[in-house]
Design a protein around this motif. Structure first.
Motif, PDB file in Angstrom:
ATOM      1  N   GLN A 196      15.055  -4.469  -2.269  1.00 15.66           N
ATOM      2  CA  GLN A 196      15.169  -3.339  -1.361  1.00 15.66           C
ATOM      3  C   GLN A 196      13.941  -3.177  -0.475  1.00 15.66           C
ATOM      4  O   GLN A 196      14.059  -2.964   0.730  1.00 15.66           O
ATOM      5  CB  GLN A 196      15.390  -2.043  -2.162  1.00 15.66           C
ATOM      6  N   ARG A 197      12.757  -3.258  -1.067  1.00 14.22           N
ATOM      7  CA  ARG A 197      11.505  -3.031  -0.342  1.00 14.22           C
ATOM      8  C   ARG A 197      10.470  -4.038  -0.812  1.00 14.22           C
ATOM      9  O   ARG A 197      10.447  -4.420  -1.991  1.00 14.22           O
ATOM     10  CB  ARG A 197      10.981  -1.616  -0.590  1.00 14.22           C
ATOM     11  N   ASP A 198       9.591  -4.461   0.105  1.00 12.71           N
ATOM     12  CA  ASP A 198       8.549  -5.408  -0.276  1.00 12.71           C
ATOM     13  C   ASP A 198       7.594  -4.812  -1.297  1.00 12.71           C
ATOM     14  O   ASP A 198       7.011  -5.543  -2.104  1.00 12.71           O
ATOM     15  CB  ASP A 198       7.770  -5.860   0.966  1.00 12.71           C
ATOM     16  N   ASP A 199       7.422  -3.476  -1.279  1.00 14.16           N
ATOM     17  CA  ASP A 199       6.496  -2.885  -2.243  1.00 14.16           C
ATOM     18  C   ASP A 199       7.138  -2.714  -3.622  1.00 14.16           C
ATOM     19  O   ASP A 199       6.530  -2.139  -4.526  1.00 14.16           O
ATOM     20  CB  ASP A 199       5.931  -1.548  -1.737  1.00 14.16           C
ATOM     21  N   GLY A 200       8.357  -3.247  -3.775  1.00  9.47           N
ATOM     22  CA  GLY A 200       8.980  -3.279  -5.087  1.00  9.47           C
ATOM     23  C   GLY A 200       9.429  -4.673  -5.477  1.00  9.47           C
ATOM     24  O   GLY A 200      10.184  -4.845  -6.442  1.00  9.47           O
ATOM     25  N   TYR A 201       8.935  -5.696  -4.730  1.00  9.64           N
ATOM     26  CA  TYR A 201       9.423  -7.059  -4.949  1.00  9.64           C
ATOM     27  C   TYR A 201       9.099  -7.583  -6.346  1.00  9.64           C
ATOM     28  O   TYR A 201       9.965  -8.117  -7.044  1.00  9.64           O
ATOM     29  CB  TYR A 201       8.856  -8.008  -3.896  1.00  9.64           C
ATOM     30  N   LEU A 202       7.849  -7.451  -6.788  1.00  9.07           N
ATOM     31  CA  LEU A 202       7.473  -7.989  -8.101  1.00  9.07           C
ATOM     32  C   LEU A 202       8.252  -7.305  -9.215  1.00  9.07           C
ATOM     33  O   LEU A 202       8.667  -7.946 -10.193  1.00  9.07           O
ATOM     34  CB  LEU A 202       5.970  -7.839  -8.324  1.00  9.07           C
ATOM     35  N   THR A 203       8.466  -6.009  -9.075  1.00  8.61           N
ATOM     36  CA  THR A 203       9.246  -5.291 -10.080  1.00  8.61           C
ATOM     37  C   THR A 203      10.681  -5.807 -10.116  1.00  8.61           C
ATOM     38  O   THR A 203      11.238  -6.075 -11.188  1.00  8.61           O
ATOM     39  CB  THR A 203       9.233  -3.786  -9.781  1.00  8.61           C
ATOM     40  N   ALA A 204      11.279  -5.963  -8.946  1.00  8.84           N
ATOM     41  CA  ALA A 204      12.647  -6.482  -8.875  1.00  8.84           C
ATOM     42  C   ALA A 204      12.714  -7.923  -9.381  1.00  8.84           C
ATOM     43  O   ALA A 204      13.671  -8.314 -10.056  1.00  8.84           O
ATOM     44  CB  ALA A 204      13.157  -6.400  -7.440  1.00  8.84           C
ATOM     45  N   LEU A 205      11.685  -8.707  -9.059  1.00  8.58           N
ATOM     46  CA  LEU A 205      11.653 -10.099  -9.516  1.00  8.58           C
ATOM     47  C   LEU A 205      11.584 -10.175 -11.031  1.00  8.58           C
ATOM     48  O   LEU A 205      12.250 -10.999 -11.666  1.00  8.58           O
ATOM     49  CB  LEU A 205      10.453 -10.823  -8.890  1.00  8.58           C
ATOM     50  N   GLY A 206      10.771  -9.308 -11.627  1.00 10.35           N
ATOM     51  CA  GLY A 206      10.673  -9.294 -13.079  1.00 10.35           C
ATOM     52  C   GLY A 206      11.999  -8.963 -13.734  1.00 10.35           C
ATOM     53  O   GLY A 206      12.370  -9.563 -14.758  1.00 10.35           O
ATOM     54  N   VAL A 245       0.156  -3.238  -4.654  1.00  8.69           N
ATOM     55  CA  VAL A 245      -0.023  -4.603  -5.155  1.00  8.69           C
ATOM     56  C   VAL A 245       1.199  -5.438  -4.818  1.00  8.69           C
ATOM     57  O   VAL A 245       1.088  -6.570  -4.324  1.00  8.69           O
ATOM     58  CB  VAL A 245      -0.281  -4.590  -6.678  1.00  8.69           C
ATOM     59  N   ASP A 246       2.400  -4.888  -5.079  1.00 10.67           N
ATOM     60  CA  ASP A 246       3.634  -5.624  -4.782  1.00 10.67           C
ATOM     61  C   ASP A 246       3.707  -6.006  -3.308  1.00 10.67           C
ATOM     62  O   ASP A 246       4.016  -7.151  -2.958  1.00 10.67           O
ATOM     63  CB  ASP A 246       4.852  -4.766  -5.137  1.00 10.67           C
ATOM     64  N   ALA A 247       3.431  -5.027  -2.449  1.00  3.57           N
ATOM     65  CA  ALA A 247       3.517  -5.285  -1.013  1.00  3.57           C
ATOM     66  C   ALA A 247       2.495  -6.343  -0.588  1.00  3.57           C
ATOM     67  O   ALA A 247       2.792  -7.221   0.227  1.00  3.57           O
ATOM     68  CB  ALA A 247       3.299  -3.989  -0.232  1.00  3.57           C
ATOM     69  N   ALA A 248       1.296  -6.270  -1.146  1.00  5.27           N
ATOM     70  CA  ALA A 248       0.246  -7.218  -0.762  1.00  5.27           C
ATOM     71  C   ALA A 248       0.567  -8.625  -1.247  1.00  5.27           C
ATOM     72  O   ALA A 248       0.339  -9.612  -0.530  1.00  5.27           O
ATOM     73  CB  ALA A 248      -1.097  -6.754  -1.324  1.00  5.27           C
ATOM     74  N   VAL A 249       1.096  -8.743  -2.477  1.00  5.93           N
ATOM     75  CA  VAL A 249       1.456 -10.062  -2.994  1.00  5.93           C
ATOM     76  C   VAL A 249       2.597 -10.656  -2.180  1.00  5.93           C
ATOM     77  O   VAL A 249       2.576 -11.839  -1.811  1.00  5.93           O
ATOM     78  CB  VAL A 249       1.850  -9.974  -4.484  1.00  5.93           C
ATOM     79  N   THR A 250       3.604  -9.834  -1.859  1.00  2.00           N
ATOM     80  CA  THR A 250       4.733 -10.308  -1.057  1.00  2.00           C
ATOM     81  C   THR A 250       4.262 -10.752   0.318  1.00  2.00           C
ATOM     82  O   THR A 250       4.694 -11.796   0.829  1.00  2.00           O
ATOM     83  CB  THR A 250       5.788  -9.200  -0.923  1.00  2.00           C
TER      84      THR A 250
END
Length: 457
Positions: free
Chosen positions: A160-170, A85-90
């Motif tokens: 670090q990674r696009d598949d962790g962007y939303l987590t890092a953003l939060g 989901v993170d990667a797709a949203v990014t």
């Protein structure tokens, strides 16, 4: 069921599961607790949910928006899907940023529209999407004007990674996962709904390494420190509490700008440089944006540029040669600071019946200020042109000044006609006589002809 049939059925089921696992390994895992299925299938589900969420935002269906945000926040039913989901949203954010660029929007424009429609958090997400999208372009294929805007954003890819962007953003914004998804969805809606606007410079990837993808500029600089002197003078005009000093500093700045423009045009023509005019968008914010636009237009015209206001988008496009546009932006910013300060010093106002007339007073004040400043700037430019003609008298090529300036004006007009074929003129109504008179007086106090030289040092 016979033993042989049972064995055949079990063998088919085992083979089917093995095929699914092989396909999953090839496409990428979606997490240990997710149902069997490829990452590409989950990505398609995310994109569909994002599309539905954007549509729900557009029609203001809050319940539907919350359902989509909750679904995405929960990994579409499986927490192990969250990286997908993170990667797709990014990826969707980056894709829509590039799509907006293809409709004419530049990085600074996207930041401005996010500020206008939302707030700092959404601006930061837009900036993240811009710098992430820029990863796909070699620096040599990006127009310098575009690169300068990206540099001014003052940031880089920090996660670090696009598949962790939303987590890092939060974590960065101290938001719950549904709140993070909601923010990203609102930014997507903002990007999707950006209408087509004028293309002012080549897109990333379109500028060629030899520089031929960008328009030719004004050629060699006249005095490298000239604009720095102008900036220093205007800074002093804004900071002083003595009106006489502000008048003298602003006067000297305008004199330098006018002569800088003339010398630059002559030098470029003498060097055989066939420069082309450019466009630059300058934000104009509420309140009182209409008279502020009049002020920008007055400054632009006095400096041989043209401005076109896009009222619904909160910016005006200034057309001219690079050195002139630089000067317009500098002087407009300074005069707006000075005008606002003078307006605020005038205080609140009431009419004869005791009702507040502050808004109409300030609207009329700024309108009068813009008109009067335009008159004085135009006169200063005329005098600078006459002075340059006298200085060149008797020298080789003395008669080329007016033809050079006329040629540049014609090319600016041609660019305006090309970019804005259906221009509509507008006027700002003046409804407060006191405000008009006070604005004229304030513009007169900011007169542009110093009685004595002022040093920039």
């Amino acid at each position: 069921m016979g033993t042989r049939n049972r064995e055949r059925r079990q063998a088919k089921q085992k083979a089917r599961q093995q095929r699914q696992r092989r396909h999953q390994e090839q496409a990428g895992s979606v997490g240990p607790d997710a149902p069997l299925g490829s990452a590409s299938a989950v990505t398609a589900m995310v994109e569909q949910t994002l599309t539905e969420g954007v549509q729900a935002l557009h029609v203001e269906d809050e319940a539907a928006v919350r359902r989509r945000c909750d679904a995405l926040a929960g990994g579409l039913g499986a927490a192990g899907r969250r990286p997908v989901v993170d990667a797709a949203v990014t990826a969707a954010l980056q894709r829509q940023v590039v799509a907006a660029w293809q409709r004419g929007w530049q990085p600074a424009d996207l930041v401005r529209i996010a500020q206008r429609g939302h707030g700092p958090r959404h601006v930061r997400v837009v900036v993240d999407a811009v710098v992430a999208a820029m990863r796909g372009y070699a620096a040599a294929t990006v127009d310098e004007r575009w690169s300068a805007q990206v540099r001014e954003l003052g940031t880089a890819v920090w996660w670090q990674r696009d598949d962790g962007y939303l987590t890092a953003l939060g974590e960065r914004e101290d938001l719950s996962r549904p709140e993070v998804v909601r923010c990203a969805l609102e930014v997507l809606h903002l990007l999707v709904t950006c209408p087509p606007i004028q293309m002012l410079c080549p897109l990333p990837g379109a500028a060629r390494p030899d520089g031929t993808g960008a328009p030719r500029t004004d050629g060699p600089a006249v005095h490298p420190r000239q604009l720095d002197r102008v900036r220093a003078l205007l800074a002093k005009a804004e900071s002083t509490t003595f009106p006489e000093e502000a008048e003298a500093y602003t006067a000297k700045a305008q004199e330098l700008m006018a002569r800088y423009s003339i010398d630059h045009a002559l030098l470029a023509a003498g060097a055989g440089t066939h420069a082309e005019p450019v466009g630059r968008r300058i934000g104009v914010d509420n309140p009182y944006e209409a008279p502020k636009v009049l002020l920008l237009d007055a400054v632009a015209r006095a400096n041989r540029c043209r401005s076109v206001w896009s009222s619904s988008l909160g910016f005006a496009t200034v057309l001219g040669f690079v050195s002139d546009v630089d000067g317009v932006e500098l002087l407009f910013t300074s005069l707006l600071v000075q005008a606002t300060a003078a307006m605020m010093r005038a205080g609140s106002h009431r009419d004869a019946l005791g009702r507040s007339s502050t808004r109409s007073f300030r609207q009329s004040f700024l309108t009068a200020y813009a008109q009067r400043i335009g008159e004085r700037l135009t006169e200063a430019t005329r005098q600078a042109t006459e002075e340059a003609s006298r200085d060149a008298a008797g020298q080789p090529g003395a008669g080329r000044l007016l033809p050079v300036l006329a040629s540049r004006e014609a090319r600016i007009g041609a660019l305006a006609g090309e970019l804005f074929p259906e221009l509509v003129g507008r006027q700002v109504a003046v409804t407060n006589r006191d405000g008009w008179a006070s604005g004229r007086a304030a513009a007169d106090r900011a007169h542009l002809h110093a009685s004595q030289p002022v040093s920039a040092g």
